[in-house]
Design an enzyme around this catalytic site. Structure first.
Site, PDB file in Angstrom:
ATOM      1  N   TYR A  84       0.823  -1.216   0.000  1.00  0.00           N
ATOM      2  CA  TYR A  84       0.000   0.000   0.000  1.00  0.00           C
ATOM      3  C   TYR A  84       0.856   1.265   0.000  1.00  0.00           C
ATOM      4  O   TYR A  84       0.327   2.366  -0.081  1.00  0.00           O
ATOM      5  CB  TYR A  84      -0.941   0.013   1.208  1.00  0.00           C
ATOM      6  CG  TYR A  84      -2.164  -0.828   1.000  1.00  0.00           C
ATOM      7  CD1 TYR A  84      -2.058  -2.200   0.867  1.00  0.00           C
ATOM      8  CD2 TYR A  84      -3.430  -0.260   0.954  1.00  0.00           C
ATOM      9  CE1 TYR A  84      -3.172  -2.987   0.687  1.00  0.00           C
ATOM     10  CE2 TYR A  84      -4.559  -1.043   0.766  1.00  0.00           C
ATOM     11  CZ  TYR A  84      -4.424  -2.407   0.645  1.00  0.00           C
ATOM     12  OH  TYR A  84      -5.528  -3.171   0.463  1.00  0.00           O
TER      13      TYR A  84
ATOM     14  N   LYS B 274       3.360 -14.807   4.755  1.00  0.00           N
ATOM     15  CA  LYS B 274       3.785 -15.666   3.654  1.00  0.00           C
ATOM     16  C   LYS B 274       5.319 -15.652   3.660  1.00  0.00           C
ATOM     17  O   LYS B 274       5.974 -15.402   2.648  1.00  0.00           O
ATOM     18  CB  LYS B 274       3.198 -15.110   2.338  1.00  0.00           C
ATOM     19  CG  LYS B 274       3.320 -16.026   1.150  1.00  0.00           C
ATOM     20  CD  LYS B 274       2.304 -17.130   1.110  1.00  0.00           C
ATOM     21  CE  LYS B 274       2.569 -18.060  -0.053  1.00  0.00           C
ATOM     22  NZ  LYS B 274       1.745 -19.268  -0.063  1.00  0.00           N
TER      23      LYS B 274
ATOM     24  N   ASP C 177      -2.443 -18.510   3.106  1.00  0.00           N
ATOM     25  CA  ASP C 177      -3.367 -19.364   2.331  1.00  0.00           C
ATOM     26  C   ASP C 177      -3.990 -20.435   3.230  1.00  0.00           C
ATOM     27  O   ASP C 177      -5.207 -20.677   3.199  1.00  0.00           O
ATOM     28  CB  ASP C 177      -2.682 -19.989   1.094  1.00  0.00           C
ATOM     29  CG  ASP C 177      -1.232 -20.382   1.338  1.00  0.00           C
ATOM     30  OD1 ASP C 177      -0.709 -20.079   2.427  1.00  0.00           O
ATOM     31  OD2 ASP C 177      -0.624 -20.994   0.453  1.00  0.00           O
TER      32      ASP C 177
ATOM     33  N   ASP D  37      -6.412  -6.633   4.469  1.00  0.00           N
ATOM     34  CA  ASP D  37      -7.543  -6.183   3.663  1.00  0.00           C
ATOM     35  C   ASP D  37      -8.321  -7.382   3.114  1.00  0.00           C
ATOM     36  O   ASP D  37      -9.546  -7.462   3.218  1.00  0.00           O
ATOM     37  CB  ASP D  37      -7.014  -5.328   2.508  1.00  0.00           C
ATOM     38  CG  ASP D  37      -8.145  -4.714   1.704  1.00  0.00           C
ATOM     39  OD1 ASP D  37      -9.095  -4.215   2.327  1.00  0.00           O
ATOM     40  OD2 ASP D  37      -8.081  -4.741   0.460  1.00  0.00           O
TER      41      ASP D  37
END
Ligand code: ATP
Length: 365
Positions: A143, A190, A223, A247
Site C-alpha cells: 500500500y 507468507k 493461504d 484487507d
C-alpha cells in the site's frame, strides 16, 4: 467460554462527562456512504452522546465540487478534531488518483486498523458465534504505492515492511488482546516466500509476543489461514496481519458473519482515529436506499466508545442485536425488504424501548 469484555478500545480519548459536546469530522463519502453515515448519525444522536459534527466532503464528491478529492478544509478539520466518522470513498481500479483512504491513514499516521467481526443471532450464516478481531497494519506494505514501469511490459511494485511499523502493530494487537480478555494472537504471513519482508514482520511479532506470556501466540501461512477460517473460524481469536493480507482476510471474515454490511472498523493512531465500515462504496446499490447500515452504525459505536461513552456504545450494540434478532427489519443483503432508514429507525426505537424499560424497572415500588 470467553468472558464478555467490558469495552473494546485501546486508546481512549479521555473520559468525558455526558453533557460535554465534542467536535468530530463527518465524511459522508461516496456511493452508499451518505446513506449509511446518515443512519449512523441518527443512531449516535439517539444514544444521547453530544457531538458537534463538522461535515466535510472527500473523494469523488469533493473532486466534482472542489476539483480535488482531498480539499484543504477536510485536512484542517481533521487536524482540529483528530476524530472522524467516515463513509467509503471511491478509488478507481487501475487508474485515477491514489486512494484517499490510504492517504488519510498515512497522513494522520493511523497505523492500526481494527475490525471486530462477530455473528449476530438472527443473521443466518454457516457458523454461529464467530468472534474474530482483525488487526491490520495500516501504513506500509504494498500500500506504500511505490510502483513503476521498468520497461514496457514490465512493472514493479515495492513492498515495504519496517521493524518499527511491524513492532508497533504487534504491540497494538497484544495490548488489545490483554485489555479485552482475548486468548490468542495469530500472526498471518507468507514468510516461506517473502523471507525478508514477511520474515521481518514475524521476527517483530515474536519479539513482542515474548512480553505477553499470558496470550497464546501462533503463526499461520496466509493461504492455510484462509482455508482454516472457512472450516473452523473458532480456532482463531485475534488475527495480526500486514496491510494487504489484512484487507483481503477482512472481507473473508465479513463473509462469515453475513457480509460487508455487518463489519465495523476503526483506524487508530497515537493521537486520533477515523471510524469507518469495512465495506466500499457499493456502487451497485448506491442511491437506492437499501444499503445495510449496521456496519456504519457499529463503527459509530466504536467512535462513541473512543470518546469515553462506554454505556452509550453498549446501548447501540444491544439495540442492533435486538433488531437483528427480531428478523423483521433488515436490508436485502440479509434477506429482508427494509430500507436503510427503516433499519436505522428500528435501532433507534429499540434503544428508546430499552431505556424506558430500564427506567421503569428502576422506579421505586
Ligand atoms: P470499492 O471500490 O469502493 O471498494 P466495491 O464494489 O469494490 O467498492 P464494496 O463496495 O465493498 O466493494 O462492495 C462489494 C459488494 O458488497 C457489493 O455487491 C455491494 O453491494 C456489497 N455491499 C457492500 N457494502 C454493503 C452494505 N453496506 N449493504 C449491503 N451490501 C453491501
Amino acid at each position: 467460554m470467553r468472558r464478555k469484555p467490558k469495552h473494546e478500545i485501546l486508546f481512549l480519548n479521555g473520559k468525558r462527562n455526558g453533557d460535554e459536546s465534542v467536535a468530530v469530522t463527518l465524511i459522508p463519502g461516496d456511493g452508499v456512504g451518505p446513506e449509511v453515515i446518515g443512519a449512523a448519525v441518527k443512531v449516535i444522536e439517539a444514544s444521547g452522546v453530544r457531538i458537534e459534527w463538522d461535515r466535510q466532503e472527500a473523494g469523488a464528491a469533493a473532486l466534482k465540487r472542489y476539483g480535488t478529492p482531498v480539499p484543504d478544509a477536510l485536512i484542517s478539520s481533521l487536524r482540529r478534531t483528530r476524530i472522524a466518522l467516515k463513509g467509503p470513498l471511491e478509488t478507481r481500479v487501475g487508474e485515477g488518483y491514489r486512494s484517499i483512504n490510504v492517504y488519510l491513514r498515512k497522513t494522520f499516521d493511523l497505523f492500526a486498523n481494527l475490525r471486530p467481526t462477530r455473528s449476530f443471532p438472527g443473521v443466518s450464516t454457516r457458523f454461529a458465534n464467530v468472534d474474530l478481531i482483525v488487526v491490520r497494519e495500516n501504513t506500509e506494505d504494498l500500500y506504500a504505492g511505490i510502483e513503476h514501469q521498468v520497461t514496457p511490459g514490465v512493472v514493479e511494485s515495492v513492498k515495504i515492511i519496517t521493524a518499527r511499523a511491524s513492532t508497533r502493530i504487534a504491540r497494538f494487537a497484544f495490548e488489545f488482546a490483554r485489555r479485552n480478555d482475548r486468548k490468542s494472537v495469530t500472526a498471518i504471513h507468507k514468510a516461506n516466500i517473502m523471507k525478508l519482508s514477511d520474515g521481518l514482520f514475524l521476527k517483530c511479532a515474536r519479539r513482542v509476543a515474548a512480553d505477553y506470556k499470558d496470550i497464546k501466540y501462533s503463526e499461520q501461512i496466509v493461504d492455510a489461514a484462509c482455508m482454516r477460517l472457512v472450516i473452523d473460524p473458532s480456532s482463531f481469536d485475534v488475527l495480526l496481519l500486514e496491510n494487504l493480507y489484512g484487507d483481503i482476510v477482512s472481507d473473508l471474515c465479513a463473509g462469515l458473519v453475513g457480509g460487508l454490511g455487518m463489519v465495523p472498523g476503526a483506524n487508530y493512531g497515537d493521537r486520533g482515529a477515523i471510524f469507518e465500515a469495512v465495506h466500499g462504496t457499493a456502487p451497485d446499490i448506491a442511491g437506492k436506499g437499501v444499503a445495510n447500515p449496521v456496519a456504519a452504525i457499529l463503527s459509530g459505536a466504536m467512535l462513541v466508545e473512543y470518546l469515553g461513552h462506554q454505556e452509550a456504545a453498549l446501548r447501540i450494540r444491544a439495540a442492533v442485536a435486538t433488531v437483528l434478532r427480531g428478523r423483521r427489519v433488515r436490508t436485502p443483503d440479509l434477506g429482508g425488504k427494509s430500507s436503510t432508514d427503516e433499519v436505522a429507525a428500528a435501532i433507534v426505537r429499540a434503544m428508546k424501548h430499552a431505556a424506558s424499560s430500564s427506567a421503569h424497572l428502576a422506579k421505586p415500588e
